[in-house]
Design a protein around this motif. Structure first.
Motif, PDB file in Angstrom:
ATOM      1  N   GLY A  12       1.748   2.398   9.087  1.00  0.00           N
ATOM      2  CA  GLY A  12       2.979   1.607   8.926  1.00  0.00           C
ATOM      3  C   GLY A  12       3.942   1.744  10.079  1.00  0.00           C
ATOM      4  O   GLY A  12       5.117   1.381   9.952  1.00  0.00           O
ATOM      5  N   ALA A  13       3.463   2.246  11.214  1.00  0.00           N
ATOM      6  CA  ALA A  13       4.344   2.487  12.364  1.00  0.00           C
ATOM      7  C   ALA A  13       5.037   1.217  12.835  1.00  0.00           C
ATOM      8  O   ALA A  13       6.210   1.243  13.231  1.00  0.00           O
ATOM      9  N   SER A  14       4.348   0.085  12.798  1.00  0.00           N
ATOM     10  CA  SER A  14       4.945  -1.164  13.265  1.00  0.00           C
ATOM     11  C   SER A  14       6.129  -1.564  12.392  1.00  0.00           C
ATOM     12  O   SER A  14       7.117  -2.130  12.886  1.00  0.00           O
ATOM     13  N   VAL A  15       6.046  -1.270  11.094  1.00  0.00           N
ATOM     14  CA  VAL A  15       7.157  -1.583  10.185  1.00  0.00           C
ATOM     15  C   VAL A  15       8.364  -0.701  10.511  1.00  0.00           C
ATOM     16  O   VAL A  15       9.513  -1.162  10.533  1.00  0.00           O
ATOM     17  N   VAL A  16       8.114   0.572  10.758  1.00  0.00           N
ATOM     18  CA  VAL A  16       9.191   1.504  11.107  1.00  0.00           C
ATOM     19  C   VAL A  16       9.840   1.095  12.422  1.00  0.00           C
ATOM     20  O   VAL A  16      11.070   1.089  12.549  1.00  0.00           O
ATOM     21  N   LEU A  56      10.829   1.617   3.315  1.00  0.00           N
ATOM     22  CA  LEU A  56      10.138   0.504   3.950  1.00  0.00           C
ATOM     23  C   LEU A  56       8.779   0.320   3.312  1.00  0.00           C
ATOM     24  O   LEU A  56       8.031   1.286   3.134  1.00  0.00           O
ATOM     25  N   GLU A  57       8.464  -0.919   2.976  1.00  0.00           N
ATOM     26  CA  GLU A  57       7.183  -1.217   2.333  1.00  0.00           C
ATOM     27  C   GLU A  57       6.151  -1.621   3.380  1.00  0.00           C
ATOM     28  O   GLU A  57       6.434  -2.387   4.300  1.00  0.00           O
ATOM     29  N   VAL A  58       4.958  -1.093   3.218  1.00  0.00           N
ATOM     30  CA  VAL A  58       3.845  -1.388   4.133  1.00  0.00           C
ATOM     31  C   VAL A  58       2.739  -2.068   3.340  1.00  0.00           C
ATOM     32  O   VAL A  58       2.185  -1.483   2.400  1.00  0.00           O
ATOM     33  N   SER A  59       2.415  -3.292   3.718  1.00  0.00           N
ATOM     34  CA  SER A  59       1.369  -4.037   3.004  1.00  0.00           C
ATOM     35  C   SER A  59      -0.009  -3.677   3.539  1.00  0.00           C
ATOM     36  O   SER A  59      -0.156  -3.072   4.611  1.00  0.00           O
ATOM     37  N   GLY A  60      -1.019  -4.095   2.810  1.00  0.00           N
ATOM     38  CA  GLY A  60      -2.378  -3.846   3.251  1.00  0.00           C
ATOM     39  C   GLY A  60      -2.715  -4.559   4.549  1.00  0.00           C
ATOM     40  O   GLY A  60      -3.478  -4.046   5.361  1.00  0.00           O
ATOM     41  N   ALA A  61      -2.124  -5.735   4.754  1.00  0.00           N
ATOM     42  CA  ALA A  61      -2.386  -6.490   5.978  1.00  0.00           C
ATOM     43  C   ALA A  61      -1.866  -5.748   7.204  1.00  0.00           C
ATOM     44  O   ALA A  61      -2.411  -5.897   8.305  1.00  0.00           O
ATOM     45  N   VAL A  62      -0.804  -4.944   7.024  1.00  0.00           N
ATOM     46  CA  VAL A  62      -0.247  -4.151   8.122  1.00  0.00           C
ATOM     47  C   VAL A  62      -0.999  -2.838   8.260  1.00  0.00           C
ATOM     48  O   VAL A  62      -1.356  -2.414   9.360  1.00  0.00           O
ATOM     49  N   ALA A  63      -1.253  -2.177   7.143  1.00  0.00           N
ATOM     50  CA  ALA A  63      -1.909  -0.868   7.169  1.00  0.00           C
ATOM     51  C   ALA A  63      -3.355  -0.968   7.645  1.00  0.00           C
ATOM     52  O   ALA A  63      -3.845  -0.084   8.350  1.00  0.00           O
ATOM     53  N   TRP A 115       0.810  -1.212   0.000  1.00  0.00           N
ATOM     54  CA  TRP A 115       0.000   0.000   0.000  1.00  0.00           C
ATOM     55  C   TRP A 115       0.849   1.270   0.000  1.00  0.00           C
ATOM     56  O   TRP A 115       0.588   2.198  -0.737  1.00  0.00           O
ATOM     57  N   PHE A 116       1.861   1.281   0.867  1.00  0.00           N
ATOM     58  CA  PHE A 116       2.683   2.482   1.019  1.00  0.00           C
ATOM     59  C   PHE A 116       4.174   2.129   1.020  1.00  0.00           C
ATOM     60  O   PHE A 116       4.554   1.015   1.374  1.00  0.00           O
ATOM     61  N   THR A 117       4.962   3.104   0.629  1.00  0.00           N
ATOM     62  CA  THR A 117       6.416   3.029   0.784  1.00  0.00           C
ATOM     63  C   THR A 117       6.841   4.220   1.631  1.00  0.00           C
ATOM     64  O   THR A 117       6.670   5.375   1.221  1.00  0.00           O
ATOM     65  N   LEU A 118       7.383   3.938   2.799  1.00  0.00           N
ATOM     66  CA  LEU A 118       7.810   4.987   3.720  1.00  0.00           C
ATOM     67  C   LEU A 118       9.314   5.175   3.620  1.00  0.00           C
ATOM     68  O   LEU A 118      10.070   4.203   3.713  1.00  0.00           O
ATOM     69  N   THR A 119       9.743   6.400   3.420  1.00  0.00           N
ATOM     70  CA  THR A 119      11.177   6.718   3.390  1.00  0.00           C
ATOM     71  C   THR A 119      11.573   7.205   4.771  1.00  0.00           C
ATOM     72  O   THR A 119      11.092   8.236   5.248  1.00  0.00           O
ATOM     73  N   VAL A 120      12.467   6.446   5.406  1.00  0.00           N
ATOM     74  CA  VAL A 120      12.879   6.732   6.778  1.00  0.00           C
ATOM     75  C   VAL A 120      14.316   7.242   6.775  1.00  0.00           C
ATOM     76  O   VAL A 120      15.215   6.628   6.175  1.00  0.00           O
ATOM     77  N   THR A 121      14.555   8.368   7.413  1.00  0.00           N
ATOM     78  CA  THR A 121      15.907   8.936   7.499  1.00  0.00           C
ATOM     79  C   THR A 121      16.649   8.321   8.676  1.00  0.00           C
ATOM     80  O   THR A 121      16.066   8.017   9.714  1.00  0.00           O
ATOM     81  N   SER A 122      17.948   8.140   8.494  1.00  0.00           N
ATOM     82  CA  SER A 122      18.789   7.580   9.554  1.00  0.00           C
ATOM     83  C   SER A 122      19.656   8.685  10.157  1.00  0.00           C
ATOM     84  O   SER A 122      19.773   9.779   9.602  1.00  0.00           O
ATOM     85  N   GLY A 123      20.287   8.377  11.271  1.00  0.00           N
ATOM     86  CA  GLY A 123      21.120   9.361  11.948  1.00  0.00           C
ATOM     87  C   GLY A 123      22.321   9.778  11.121  1.00  0.00           C
ATOM     88  O   GLY A 123      22.830  10.893  11.268  1.00  0.00           O
ATOM     89  N   ALA A 163      -6.341   4.164   7.171  1.00  0.00           N
ATOM     90  CA  ALA A 163      -4.971   3.947   6.702  1.00  0.00           C
ATOM     91  C   ALA A 163      -4.549   5.035   5.717  1.00  0.00           C
ATOM     92  O   ALA A 163      -3.420   5.548   5.771  1.00  0.00           O
ATOM     93  N   LEU A 164      -5.451   5.406   4.826  1.00  0.00           N
ATOM     94  CA  LEU A 164      -5.138   6.462   3.857  1.00  0.00           C
ATOM     95  C   LEU A 164      -4.986   7.818   4.541  1.00  0.00           C
ATOM     96  O   LEU A 164      -4.203   8.668   4.101  1.00  0.00           O
ATOM     97  N   GLY A 165      -5.724   8.031   5.618  1.00  0.00           N
ATOM     98  CA  GLY A 165      -5.662   9.305   6.321  1.00  0.00           C
ATOM     99  C   GLY A 165      -4.337   9.540   7.016  1.00  0.00           C
ATOM    100  O   GLY A 165      -3.899  10.694   7.145  1.00  0.00           O
ATOM    101  N   ASP A 166      -3.691   8.461   7.463  1.00  0.00           N
ATOM    102  CA  ASP A 166      -2.391   8.591   8.136  1.00  0.00           C
ATOM    103  C   ASP A 166      -1.526   7.376   7.808  1.00  0.00           C
ATOM    104  O   ASP A 166      -1.424   6.440   8.605  1.00  0.00           O
ATOM    105  N   PRO A 167      -0.886   7.372   6.643  1.00  0.00           N
ATOM    106  CA  PRO A 167      -0.077   6.218   6.235  1.00  0.00           C
ATOM    107  C   PRO A 167       1.080   5.929   7.185  1.00  0.00           C
ATOM    108  O   PRO A 167       1.465   4.765   7.363  1.00  0.00           O
ATOM    109  N   VAL A 168       1.628   6.967   7.799  1.00  0.00           N
ATOM    110  CA  VAL A 168       2.752   6.759   8.717  1.00  0.00           C
ATOM    111  C   VAL A 168       2.295   5.979   9.944  1.00  0.00           C
ATOM    112  O   VAL A 168       2.955   5.030  10.375  1.00  0.00           O
ATOM    113  N   ALA A 169       1.168   6.367  10.496  1.00  0.00           N
ATOM    114  CA  ALA A 169       0.622   5.629  11.639  1.00  0.00           C
ATOM    115  C   ALA A 169       0.264   4.207  11.229  1.00  0.00           C
ATOM    116  O   ALA A 169       0.456   3.258  12.001  1.00  0.00           O
TER     117      ALA A 169
END
Length: 204
Positions: free
Chosen positions: A104-108, A42-49, A27-35, A96-102
């Motif tokens: 996919g939070a478990s993936v992050v 990170l890919e977020v599937s529908g089962a997670v979202a 469903w979503f691809t989250l780009t996470v910045t590192s230190g 899920a569409l309203g807040d994709p980050v939330a």
């Protein structure tokens, strides 16, 4: 009339199948910045979202199967339940569409070890979506439409098998009563209906 029955059941089955398909896709691809200044996708599937989506889809399939054998009153109850299931699919997807980050939070958290809504949102620099959540929305709408179709057309559905069995049973009871009346009439005339018929001259 069989067509309305099978049409609305098929619509519900199609909606449930679409929801199951959407739940297995990305469903979503989250780009996470590192230190260190780098980034990770990170890919977020529908089962997670939308964790409830698969369960709702299976419930819709079970509902369609129950509709095939249900009586008039139960069909109305199942139709109302189908509308609720379709609405739940829509709600789950919309959240899920309203807040994709939330969503996919478990993936992050699994990838970075960082938890907490605010902290996760700070780590995610961008979000890319796909068309699969839209398909899940369509699936919910289709399930709801099929369920509304049940409520609208249920009076035109053929009688259930139980009704036919009841009619056959009633006919058998009537036949038994007729035989009892005939036997009573024979007794009234002096004939014994249980007596064996005369075997004829050959046996004398």
């Amino acid at each position: 009339m069989q067509k309305p029955k099978y049409k609305v059941i098929l619509v519900i089955v199609v909606g449930a199948a679409l929801a199951l398909l959407a739940a297995t896709q990305q469903w979503f691809t989250l780009t996470v910045t590192s230190g260190a200044g780098g980034s990770t996708e990170l890919e977020v599937s529908g089962a997670v979202a939308a964790p409830a989506l698969s369960a709702l889809a299976f419930a819709a399939l079970a509902l369609a199967a129950a509709l095939a054998i249900a009586g008039p009153f139960i069909r109305v109850v199942l139709g109302a339940l189908g509308v609720l299931l379709g609405g739940s699919v829509i709600l789950s997807t919309t959240l899920a569409l309203g807040d994709p980050v939330a969503a996919g939070a478990s993936v992050v958290t699994a990838a970075t070890g960082v938890s907490g809504s605010d902290s996760v949102h700070e780590l995610v620099s961008s979000v890319a979506g796909s068309a699969w959540p839209v398909l899940a929305l369509v699936a919910g709408i289709v399930i709801a439409i099929g369920a509304i179709g049940v409520l609208v057309t249920t009076r035109r559905w053929p009688a259930s098998a139980r009704k036919y069995q009841a009619v056959r049973l009633e006919s058998a009871e009537v036949s038994a009563k007729d035989r009892a009346v005939d036997e009573w009439d024979e007794l009234s005339r002096g004939d014994d209906p249980t007596a064996e018929p005369d075997a004829g001259p050959a046996n004398r």
